[in-house]
Write an enzyme that holds these catalytic residues in place. Structure first.
Site, PDB file in Angstrom:
ATOM      1  N   HIS A 155     -13.588 -17.762  -0.410  1.00  0.00           N
ATOM      2  CA  HIS A 155     -12.720 -17.840  -1.596  1.00  0.00           C
ATOM      3  C   HIS A 155     -12.545 -16.463  -2.234  1.00  0.00           C
ATOM      4  O   HIS A 155     -12.319 -16.365  -3.435  1.00  0.00           O
ATOM      5  CB  HIS A 155     -13.266 -18.831  -2.630  1.00  0.00           C
ATOM      6  CG  HIS A 155     -13.683 -20.135  -2.037  1.00  0.00           C
ATOM      7  ND1 HIS A 155     -12.803 -21.160  -1.777  1.00  0.00           N
ATOM      8  CD2 HIS A 155     -14.894 -20.565  -1.574  1.00  0.00           C
ATOM      9  CE1 HIS A 155     -13.450 -22.175  -1.218  1.00  0.00           C
ATOM     10  NE2 HIS A 155     -14.717 -21.842  -1.072  1.00  0.00           N
ATOM     11  N   SER A 274       3.240   7.657  -2.120  1.00  0.00           N
ATOM     12  CA  SER A 274       4.318   7.276  -3.025  1.00  0.00           C
ATOM     13  C   SER A 274       5.233   8.472  -3.207  1.00  0.00           C
ATOM     14  O   SER A 274       4.774   9.611  -3.231  1.00  0.00           O
ATOM     15  CB  SER A 274       3.720   6.844  -4.358  1.00  0.00           C
ATOM     16  OG  SER A 274       4.694   6.943  -5.376  1.00  0.00           O
ATOM     17  N   LYS A 280      -1.303   8.794  -4.693  1.00  0.00           N
ATOM     18  CA  LYS A 280      -1.418   7.510  -3.997  1.00  0.00           C
ATOM     19  C   LYS A 280      -1.630   7.658  -2.496  1.00  0.00           C
ATOM     20  O   LYS A 280      -1.027   8.495  -1.836  1.00  0.00           O
ATOM     21  CB  LYS A 280      -0.146   6.680  -4.218  1.00  0.00           C
ATOM     22  CG  LYS A 280       0.053   6.275  -5.658  1.00  0.00           C
ATOM     23  CD  LYS A 280      -0.645   4.978  -5.976  1.00  0.00           C
ATOM     24  CE  LYS A 280       0.222   3.821  -5.555  1.00  0.00           C
ATOM     25  NZ  LYS A 280      -0.521   2.577  -5.548  1.00  0.00           N
ATOM     26  N   GLU A 287       0.376  -3.326   5.652  1.00  0.00           N
ATOM     27  CA  GLU A 287       1.290  -4.253   4.975  1.00  0.00           C
ATOM     28  C   GLU A 287       2.419  -4.643   5.916  1.00  0.00           C
ATOM     29  O   GLU A 287       2.835  -5.810   5.972  1.00  0.00           O
ATOM     30  CB  GLU A 287       1.835  -3.601   3.696  1.00  0.00           C
ATOM     31  CG  GLU A 287       0.753  -3.476   2.626  1.00  0.00           C
ATOM     32  CD  GLU A 287       1.084  -2.476   1.528  1.00  0.00           C
ATOM     33  OE1 GLU A 287       0.253  -2.311   0.637  1.00  0.00           O
ATOM     34  OE2 GLU A 287       2.156  -1.836   1.581  1.00  0.00           O
TER      35      GLU A 287
END
Ligand code: ARG
Length: 490
Positions: A155, A274, A280, A287
């Site tokens: 979980h 970024s 970043k 992804e």
């Protein structure tokens, strides 16, 4: 036919223009089966000559024309309804009406079905090879981290400590099943429908086993109506790819979360940045890997939806069935390779992982197990540790936490902890590394158990690699045989 558009030798005026022309044509998408169609044409022509259905001399002319068409490339084909018709037209353009003998005893229905199987088997083998590389990467990194404790989650809450090796092997096992599914799909893809003609066979004395052999298929799809209409192998290939992509998406998601927690750092080669926020470092490759699963599931679903309810034997809907499967197989192969690279080059921050491994009283189950091993019913032990968990905090020393377990034991059973186990043993069970080492049941995370499982995984990877190599070799042998037979005519 019009003066502007003389049509082609094959279609005459049935495909001469009008608003439906673009819609009907699959020529552009058929670039994916251009090579396959040439091989199928060669094998069919050789078989026709061997069976005395066309003269050797004519076969030689056809085969020479095919070589010329191959050199000119897909882009050189004249506008046509599809690659099969365009190649036949190109052959007739080169050698005249005898070129039309190439299409004796076959139909585009068995032809296209053969082409897509010929192409898809390559895609499947490439995907299998990518899974092997990923499994190797997982095993290699796991071998370095059999003692690296990390938090395990259920979980997404800290659950029990495990090791990086145990975690990575959990994916190796899943990807191994993906390898098996792809290889299994390959067996059903690699059957030749050629010689089924439109669906109803042919009066010519064709040798279907011979064309199957020349094209490297492991036999034929026997029933000619089944052979021409079947596309379940596309659904199976797409589903095997979608299942692999789903496995990858879980791995990608984990690594994205671990990067977020600062316990894993991706190599720069697998990260992006970024355009505005200079600090970043984003896990974009993972992804995109996660995103491929959505497309793959869509392709598998789309393929089944297209096939659902199609009547026997051939319907033009089928023209739309294969191109997307080739594409998704390639996307999934690429995502698998990217996942392998990301895993192989990522840095696991051992101190940060060790620090996080005990968080959230993650060794609680181990303490309950210890009490149960000391003779207490597991349910009572569970209650005691649950009671202690209300007050145990991540900042507690092992001593302090053990004292709280003692207190909870007295509260729940009216007996001291020492009736069952020593405080020292509880303190030791609270240590994540000791906790991991104690769980040496088959497949568990204890380092020596994982060492056995790593060795077993390596052996399985080798076995699967041999299976792929054998298939590649048999395809290469068939290609060589076909070339040699063709050379005998030209
Ligand atoms: N381009 C067609 C396909 O991909 C080839 C078969 C055409 N057959 C037919 N009966 N119209 O399915």
């Amino acid at each position: 036919m019009t003066d502007d558009d003389p049509g082609t030798a094959v279609r005459r005026d049935r495909f001469s223009g009008g608003p439906a022309r673009e819609f009907l044509s699959s020529l552009a998408a058929d670039a994916a089966i251009f090579e396959a169609d040439l091989a199928v044409d060669r094998a069919h022509t050789v078989m026709l000559a061997e069976q005395g259905i066309v003269d050797d001399a004519v076969a030689g002319e056809i085969l020479a024309a095919l070589a010329d068409v191959a050199d000119a490339g897909h882009g050189d084909l004249s506008d046509g309804e599809d690659v099969h018709e365009a190649i036949e037209t190109a052959v007739i353009d080169r050698i005249g009406p005898d070129g039309g003998r190439m299409h004796t005893a076959r139909s585009r229905n068995d032809e296209v079905a053969t082409c897509i199987r010929f192409r898809l088997r390559e895609d499947l083998l490439a995907a299998v090879e990518a899974t092997l590389a990923l499994r190797e990467a997982l095993v290699d990194v796991a071998s370095e981290h059999t003692e690296t404790v990390m938090p395990g989650y259920t979980h997404l809450q800290p659950a029990q400590p495990t090791t990086v090796a145990h975690y990575l092997l959990s994916y190796e096992g899943a990807v191994a099943r993906d390898t098996a599914r792809l290889l299994d799909a390959y067996e059903r893809v690699n059957r030749s429908p050629l010689g089924a003609a439109a669906f109803a066979g042919t009066p010519f004395d064709v040798d279907r086993d011979r064309t199957a052999e020349l094209l490297g298929f492991d036999g034929t799809v026997r029933n000619s109506m089944d052979a021409a209409s079947a596309r379940d192998f596309l659904a199976e290939g797409a589903t095997a790819c979608a299942t692999l992509a789903t496995t990858l998406s879980g791995l990608a998601e984990d690594l994205i979360i671990f990067s977020n927690k600062g316990v894993v750092e991706l190599s720069d080669a697998y990260a992006s940045t970024s355009s505005i926020m200079p600090q970043k470092k984003n896990p974009d490759t993972l992804e995109l890997t996660r995103g491929v699963a959505g497309d793959a599931i869509g392709e598998a679903t789309g393929t089944l939806s297209l096939l659902k309810g199609l009547p026997r034997a051939y319907n033009r809907d089928l023209q739309r069935a294969h191109a997307g499967v080739f594409e998704i197989a390639d996307d999934v192969r690429e995502a698998t390779a990217i996942a392998a690279g990301a895993v192989a080059t990522a840095d696991w921050d051992e101190p940060a992982l060790a620090d996080a491994a005990g968080d959230g009283f993650s060794t609680a189950t181990g303490v309950a197990d210890l009490l149960a091993m000391g003779g207490m019913p597991f349910r009572t032990a569970h209650e005691i540790v649950a009671t202690a968990a209300e007050t145990v905090s991540d900042d507690d020393t092992a001593e302090a936490a053990a004292a709280k377990v003692d207190e909870a034991t007295r509260k729940v059973t009216d007996e001291p902890l020492s009736t069952y186990v020593s405080r020292e043993d509880v303190e030791s069970a609270l240590d994540p590394a000791t906790s991991v080492a104690s769980r040496d049941s088959a497949g568990g995370p204890a380092p020596e158990t994982v060492a056995d499982d790593l060795a077993a995984a390596e052996t399985e990877i080798e076995t699967d690699a041999e299976a792929v190599a054998a298939r590649r070799e048999s395809l290469a042998d068939a290609a060589e045989l076909l070339d040699a037979e063709v050379a005998g005519y030209v």
